[in-house]
Design a protein around this motif. Sequence first.
Motif, PDB file in Angstrom:
ATOM      1  N   LEU A  81       0.828  -1.208   0.000  1.00  0.00           N
ATOM      2  CA  LEU A  81       0.000   0.000   0.000  1.00  0.00           C
ATOM      3  C   LEU A  81       0.857   1.251   0.000  1.00  0.00           C
ATOM      4  CD1 LEU A  81      -2.797  -1.062   2.518  1.00  0.00           C
ATOM      5  CD2 LEU A  81      -2.968  -0.945   0.013  1.00  0.00           C
ATOM      6  N   GLN A  85       1.044   3.939  -3.176  1.00  0.00           N
ATOM      7  CA  GLN A  85       0.743   5.353  -2.947  1.00  0.00           C
ATOM      8  C   GLN A  85       1.930   6.237  -3.309  1.00  0.00           C
ATOM      9  OE1 GLN A  85      -1.873   6.228   0.677  1.00  0.00           O
ATOM     10  NE2 GLN A  85      -0.998   4.210   1.131  1.00  0.00           N
ATOM     11  N   TYR A 109      -6.629  -1.904  -1.211  1.00  0.00           N
ATOM     12  CA  TYR A 109      -6.274  -0.620  -1.816  1.00  0.00           C
ATOM     13  C   TYR A 109      -7.530   0.128  -2.277  1.00  0.00           C
ATOM     14  CZ  TYR A 109      -3.956   2.724  -4.936  1.00  0.00           C
ATOM     15  OH  TYR A 109      -3.525   3.866  -5.554  1.00  0.00           O
ATOM     16  N   ILE A 113      -7.758   3.240   0.131  1.00  0.00           N
ATOM     17  CA  ILE A 113      -7.001   4.300  -0.524  1.00  0.00           C
ATOM     18  C   ILE A 113      -7.852   4.980  -1.612  1.00  0.00           C
ATOM     19  CG2 ILE A 113      -4.862   4.913  -1.740  1.00  0.00           C
ATOM     20  CD1 ILE A 113      -4.537   3.687   1.186  1.00  0.00           C
ATOM     21  N   TYR A 143      -8.115  -0.422   8.631  1.00  0.00           N
ATOM     22  CA  TYR A 143      -7.019   0.442   8.173  1.00  0.00           C
ATOM     23  C   TYR A 143      -6.153   0.946   9.328  1.00  0.00           C
ATOM     24  CZ  TYR A 143      -4.642   3.836   5.197  1.00  0.00           C
ATOM     25  OH  TYR A 143      -3.691   4.533   4.494  1.00  0.00           O
TER      26      TYR A 143
END
Length: 149
Positions: A81, A85, A109, A113, A143
């Motif tokens: 992750l 990013q 993700y 995200i 998360y």
Amino acid sequence: MSEILNYIKINELISTSGQPSIEQFKEIANNEYEVVINLALHNASNAIENEDKIVTDLNMAYFHIPVNFENPKISDLKLFLNLLQALGANKVWVHCALNYRVSAFMYVYHKYILKSPFENIDLSIFEEWSPPKIWQDLMKVDYEDLYKA
């Protein structure tokens, strides 16, 4: 691209698949992908020897996060992750042996995200792969807990 094992286009910047062949890596490079992330182990049955050299010779960056299929770790997911990013607007191809590891990681993700609505997430790979409990638990990680690990 559709000939690549279990190919899924996530969006304009990210696509995923099972193990591409050497010729398919050339096609990936020709489609302006800049980065390849490999989540398979180096000794997977369909792994390509010297994949890192093949990919970098095609002028793409290469990252290898070897995820043990029998024992995926929260730290593997967290690294993935963070890397995805950090790559921002780079065009990224993510693969493993069959696109199972990747699909599980991409689900997280999408969820945390990209904040994709559930109905907008391509779950077609799960029609052929029913994730074992260890993968289901990983996909259900909270998360905040992810960043406590």
